[in-house]
Design an enzyme around this catalytic site. Structure first.
Site, mmCIF file in Angstrom:
data_model
loop_
_atom_site.group_PDB
_atom_site.id
_atom_site.type_symbol
_atom_site.label_atom_id
_atom_site.label_comp_id
_atom_site.label_asym_id
_atom_site.label_seq_id
_atom_site.Cartn_x
_atom_site.Cartn_y
_atom_site.Cartn_z
ATOM 1 N N ASP A 132 -4.357 -1.685 10.274
ATOM 2 C CA ASP A 132 -3.792 -0.395 10.711
ATOM 3 C C ASP A 132 -2.394 -0.310 10.096
ATOM 4 O OD1 ASP A 132 -2.496 1.697 12.007
ATOM 5 O OD2 ASP A 132 -3.396 1.240 13.965
ATOM 6 N N HIS A 133 -2.294 0.595 9.150
ATOM 7 C CA HIS A 133 -1.042 0.632 8.387
ATOM 8 C C HIS A 133 0.152 1.068 9.222
ATOM 9 C CE1 HIS A 133 1.457 0.394 5.000
ATOM 10 N NE2 HIS A 133 0.626 0.843 4.076
ATOM 11 N N ARG A 134 -0.119 1.623 10.372
ATOM 12 C CA ARG A 134 1.009 1.990 11.228
ATOM 13 C C ARG A 134 1.703 0.740 11.759
ATOM 14 N NH1 ARG A 134 -2.343 5.775 15.206
ATOM 15 N NH2 ARG A 134 -3.569 3.865 15.154
ATOM 16 N N LYS B 163 0.806 -1.197 0.000
ATOM 17 C CA LYS B 163 0.000 0.000 0.000
ATOM 18 C C LYS B 163 0.836 1.242 0.000
ATOM 19 C CE LYS B 163 -2.092 3.129 1.596
ATOM 20 N NZ LYS B 163 -2.818 4.031 2.077
#
Lengths: 349, 441, 329
Positions: free
Chosen positions: B413-415, B100
């Protein structure tokens, strides 16, 4: 015992005509202190003098009579109420006033102020502002005199409130133990700030404290310059010849408040008491004596006073116009400037 | 500040995609979520969606071009903004096709640790395709999805570095932000700058997947620079939780068969949802990097699996937790899930029964939902949305046949979770459901 | 080079300076007839007599003030406190009289006195006898604070202190009196205000003084076994602080641990750390760590006491932290 009258018989007898100049000079000194202090009070109220300012008005005969008995080499330390002693020792009114003004020309370069007047050249080693703390210092100076086997004496002035302080006892014990040429002058003006002597000390006669250390002592009428001087001469004699210390309890009275922020009579003493004590104003007493003895007349005294008022005015002008210390003075005199002691090795500051 | 649009991995196995058609033209206004282009993946034609709003400043590749995952395809920004459009360098931080990484690609471009990337290369001609971890040739390689030590960031993205490291980096022309910090809380210290200068060698992938669990329930791992930057930038672009979604479709025939057999054997009635819970738990065991909490200044990787199970109740939704889901038998899970769901509806759960989950599963299949995206239940980093199982015609064994299929969509959660990280979890999960024995393999 | 004890090194310094300058005298409790509570003044009474080796009553405030007064008029007293714990009774004389006299007299009256005695904790002497007071005095402009760690420094620094025109707080290590070391033959004077690198190393600087110097050297040995080369900087003079030597070391090693026997809050190390961060911030690779005595009154129990004191393990641990070594990295 609410008066300052000496508890012991006052030495009587006439003045020595051969010392007339000296007598007149005592009056002169006392007047100088009085007028100087009045001016200092005025300057304080004008904001020219900052911090604390403790006036000596009422006690002039103590400094003048006692210091007159000293030699040039002797050492003097005082409490923070020491303008009068500085003047009586001979520091000029200009440099004392300049010091009160915090000016560079002050006797301590403007870095000491009212409570820390110094003139090492006159053996005048400071006003000290921690009650009682300078009593051991004077003792150390007396030790130095003994160590060097000189005939110097070390004189220490402090108030009656200091005698309840450990430093007083520690110092007097050592002075007596080691037989040091020290003279401890307790100026008993009845009040430690606002606390009356009898409210602070279990013993009323401070001179009795000396008996704890088997030390010579006298009670002296501090309002009579002649008596003060005579008692001091005896103490100096003891110190110089017998090499022993003396405690003089000098009964006197402060006509002003403790400091400029204290009214003349606050909650701790009555107006009547102050008025009563003022009847024994040391300057008036001595003036009357000189007139009575025919050594001065009223006109001469008036003229002297006028001259002194002018002198004090000049001191005031001098202080006013004198420059402030340079900014660099801030960091000077913290450590020995040369950075070295005797001959080596100290990187200094 | 422009945002780079990169080719996204739109399927778990996608390594490159062909940009079929631009849906927005240069100069068009773009909102978050707008379809920018259609992309043909290895499986289908998918939509490449805008992650940032603004104006489409530049189409970096032309329609018809095949672009490796994570390479730059377009730039979105303010009208008139200068597009510097640097070439996306060859190696990505992630060990596989990243999922992503618009921001990540940008991050790369800033990384001074690559001595001389092709800064002058025309942006329309992306460099060699990204490959696996081995492709990364710089000191950054050790920054896989697994957050290496990484910075707590209380000061809004400020890089933690020792004064000496900063000075050294400045003297050597190294971007301190690109250096991975090995000190406490990810502080970049002198040796890190030294290592950044010395290329390659140190690139051994560190902390790849397996974390020793030595009995602790979890392990707190500081945030790496990249992790931190990803977190910050994605949160800025999307919201407090920068979420992305991965969808896969699972063949449920064998699971069906297995369940039938269990039911026939009697005992606790096992639902498909129970099977999915078990499978998710076992898959998380293999992919602990998805079994984690975002903790603002660090990531907590759980060594235990506690699945939150979304249960619709009258007032809304509650997520009771099946503790140690991975350690429980299917039968135990079935019993516990039923009990929890019932008591949830009766509002009889104790607080500790609906808190402390490490990952969530939400199932709307019974409500005839084909597929959906679920909202992450923070601080958990992922939630799986389970759609309806339905018979569908699919190609199977060379012929079109009707099979039971089910769509799973994971919100990440891309974090915490990168595209490929999440994709691998889904891959494992899919494998388990399609071959239930894999759960106990 | 003769090997002598720290105690005898101090004795030599006193004897030599008293021989050299008739204004130097020693005063304190038990310095004469008793030959010194710690025997530092052994033999001096016999050689110099009771006027120059003066036994005092137990009256710290009094004899400290006597020392200041004598110094104000030019003598060079060495005032011995049996320990610095007792000197708190005299701190008014050091702070209000000795430190300020030169300044408030506008430079007219200095106080060339040395106040000396043992400081720091010995063994199981409990709370009132186990204290390190250097930070108290180092806080005060006008005082210099000297703390030798070795016999050679003890001798050389005491000689400089006695010759200094400023009031010196000279704190000896109670646990150091019996330690031995080489002292150069003949006149040996160590200037005040100069730190000494007691061990060279490039990886981490350990700043220390007095008793912590030997502990730091031990820690350095242990670190060396692990391949870490520590530089040990002995401050020797706390005030004025030799910032230059400290800074040049830390600028090379980039990492620093500051050890001291005293309590942590507002300790000497805090000043060292402040200087470092202010002057060479960009040379630091890690926060400077401090190793101090525990922030408690000293307990009597020996295990608790050991836990309260600085030891080499604590210094090694701090060094590892600033080096980002081990689990804390």
């Amino acid at each position: 015992m609410a008066t300052t009258a000496a508890a012991r018989p006052r030495p009587r007898g006439g003045l020595d005509p051969g010392l007339a100049d000296k007598y007149r000079d005592w009056l002169r000194q006392m007047l100088l202190i009085r007028r100087f202090e009045e001016k200092a009070g005025e300057a304080y109220s004008l904001g020219k003098i900052g911090g604390f300012c403790h006036l000596y008005i009422g006690q002039e005969a103590v400094a003048v009579g006692s210091l007159a008995a000293l030699g040039d080499d002797d050492y003097i330390t005082c409490s923070y109420r020491e303008h009068g002693h500085a003047l009586a020792r001979g520091i000029s009114p200009q440099t004392v006033m300049a010091e009160l003004f915090g000016k560079a020309a002050g006797c301590s370069k403007g870095k000491g102020g009212s409570m820390h007047l110094f003139d090492a050249s006159l053996g005048f080693l400071g006003g000290h502002a921690i009650v009682g703390a300078h009593i051991p210092l004077a003792t150390g100076m007396a030790f130095a005199a003994k160590y060097r086997d000189t005939s110097q004496v070390a004189v220490c002035y402090f108030g009656e409130a200091a005698v309840n302080n450990g430093a007083f006892h520690e110092a007097l014990n050592m002075a007596a133990l080691w037989k040091l040429p020290a003279i401890y002058i307790c100026e008993n003006n009845r009040y430690g700030m606002g606390t009356a002597l009898e409210r602070a000390s279990a013993i009323y006669d401070i001179s009795e404290r000396a008996s704890s250390y088997d030390m010579a002592n006298e009670v002296v009428d501090g309002q009579d310059v002649l008596i003060m001087h005579a008692a001091m001469e005896r103490a100096v004699q003891r110190a110089r010849t017998a090499k022993i210390p003396t405690l003089l309890e000098v009964r006197t009275y402060r006509f002003m408040g403790h400091s400029m922020s204290d009214p003349i009579h606050g909650h701790y003493r009555t107006k009547e008491e102050v008025e009563g004590q003022r009847k024994r104003d040391p300057i008036a007493l001595w003036s009357q004596r000189l007139i009575a003895e025919g050594l001065m007349d009223e006109a001469a005294i008036k003229a002297l006073d006028k001259e002194i008022i002018r002198e004090v005015e000049e001191a005031y002008q001098f202080a006013e116009e004198a420059p402030d210390p340079e900014p660099e003075e801030l960091y000077r005199d913290v450590y020995a400037e040369d950075g070295g002691g005797r001959g080596t090795a100290d990187t200094g500051s | 500040m422009s945002t780079k649009v990169v080719m996204e991995a739109l399927s778990p196995t996608m390594e490159e995609g062909r940009l079929v058609e631009w849906k927005k033209q240069e100069g068009d206004a773009v909102s978050v979520g707008d379809v920018l282009a259609e992309v043909e993946t290895d499986k289908a034609v998918m939509e490449l969606v805008a992650r940032a709003g603004g104006t489409l400043l530049k189409q970096v590749v032309q329609a018809g071009t095949t672009v490796p995952v994570s390479e730059l395809v377009a730039v979105i920004g303010e009208p008139g903004e200068q597009v510097e459009a640097p070439a996306a360098p060859g190696g990505d931080g992630a060990p596989t096709p990243a999922k992503k990484p618009a921001p990540k690609a940008e991050r790369k471009a800033e990384q001074g640790t690559q001595p001389t990337p092709d800064e002058n290369r025309p942006t329309s001609m992306p460099p060699a395709p990204a490959r696996g971890p081995a492709a990364e040739g710089n000191g950054q390689a050790a920054l896989p999805q697994k957050p290496a030590p990484a910075p707590a960031d209380r000061s809004g993205g400020r890089v933690r570095a020792s004064p000496l490291a900063r000075r050294m980096a400045a003297e050597r022309g190294i971007d301190i932000a690109a250096v991975e910090g090995s000190g406490p809380e990810g502080r970049v210290v002198a040796r890190d700058v030294e290592a950044a200068r010395a290329p390659a060698a140190a690139a051994a992938p560190r902390a790849a997947t397996v974390r020793a669990s030595d009995g602790a329930p979890y392990e707190d791992v500081p945030l790496s620079q990249i992790r931190k930057t990803i977190a910050r930038r994605l949160a800025q672009s999307i919201g407090p939780i920068p979420t992305f979604y991965l969808t896969t479709e699972v063949d449920m025939e064998r699971a069906w068969d297995a369940r039938e057999a269990l039911l026939a054997a009697g005992g606790e009635k096992v639902s498909f949802n129970d099977i999915i819970l078990k499978a998710v738990a076992m898959a998380l065991r293999q992919h602990p990097e998805c079994n984690a909490w975002w903790q603002d200044d660090h990531i907590r990787y759980w060594n235990e699996v506690h699945l939150s199970m979304a249960v619709a109740i009258e007032e809304g939704l509650i997520t009771p937790v099946i503790r140690h889901t991975d350690l429980k038998s299917l039968r135990e899970i079935a019993a516990e899930a039923r009990d929890l769901a019932e008591r949830a509806r009766e509002r009889k759960l104790a607080p500790e029964e609906y808190t402390g989950g490490t990952f969530s599963v939400s199932n709307l299949g019974m409500l005839d939902i084909h597929e959906f995206t679920a909202v992450i239940n923070p601080p958990e980093a992922g939630i799986l949305a389970v759609g309806r199982m339905a018979e569908q015609p699919v190609a199977h064994g060379g012929a079109v046949t009707i099979r039971r299929r089910m769509r799973l969509t994971m919100s990440c959660d891309h974090r915490v979770i990168d595209g490929a990280t999440g994709a691998r979890l889904l891959q494992t999960l899919k494998g388990m459901l399609e071959n239930p024995l894999a759960m106990v393999y | 080079m003769a090997v002598v004890t720290y105690r005898d090194a101090l004795n030599q310094a006193l004897r030599e300076e008293m021989q050299r300058d008739p204004d130097v005298f020693l005063m304190g409790e038990e310095v004469g007839v008793y030959q010194g509570a710690y025997k530092v003044s052994r033999g001096l009474l016999d050689e110099f007599g009771p006027l120059r080796v003066v036994d005092t009553p137990i009256t710290e405030l009094g004899f400290a003030g006597v020392g200041v007064g004598a110094a104000m008029v030019g003598l060079r007293p060495v005032i011995e406190f049996m320990t610095w714990n007792f000197a708190l009774l005299a701190i008014d004389q050091l702070v209000n009289s000795a430190a300020k006299m030169r300044y408030m007299s506008g430079g007219q009256v200095g106080v060339p006195a040395v106040f000396r005695g043992p400081g720091g904790a010995a063994l199981q002497l409990a709370a009132q006898h186990s204290q390190a007071f250097e930070s108290y005095y180092a806080h005060v402009p006008g005082l210099k604070v000297v703390m030798p760690a070795t016999p050679a420094d003890a001798k050389g620094l005491l000689k400089s202190a006695i010759r200094s025109d400023d009031p010196i707080v000279f704190i000896e290590g109670e646990m150091l009196y019996n330690t031995k070391g080489e002292i150069p033959e003949g006149e040996h004077v160590v200037p005040l205000g100069r730190a000494d690198v007691k061990r060279s190393g490039g990886d981490v600087t350990i700043v220390c003084h007095s008793k912590t110097v030997s502990i730091a050297l031990k820690a350095a040995e242990e670190l060396a076994d692990e391949g870490v080369e520590a530089e040990v900087v002995d401050l020797r003079t706390i005030r004025p602080l030799d910032a230059e030597t400290v800074l040049s070391s830390v600028a090379r090693t980039h990492r620093c641990v500051v050890a001291e026997e005293g309590w942590p809050f507002a300790g000497v190390g805090a000043q060292v750390v402040d200087t470092i961060q202010r002057e060479i911030f960009d040379d630091l690779d890690a926060p400077v760590l401090r190793v101090t005595g525990a922030d408690v009154p000293m307990p009597y129990n020996k295990h608790l006491e050991r836990a309260a004191k600085v030891d080499s393990a604590k210094i090694v641990s701090a060094a590892n932290q600033v080096l980002y070594r081990g689990r804390d990295a």
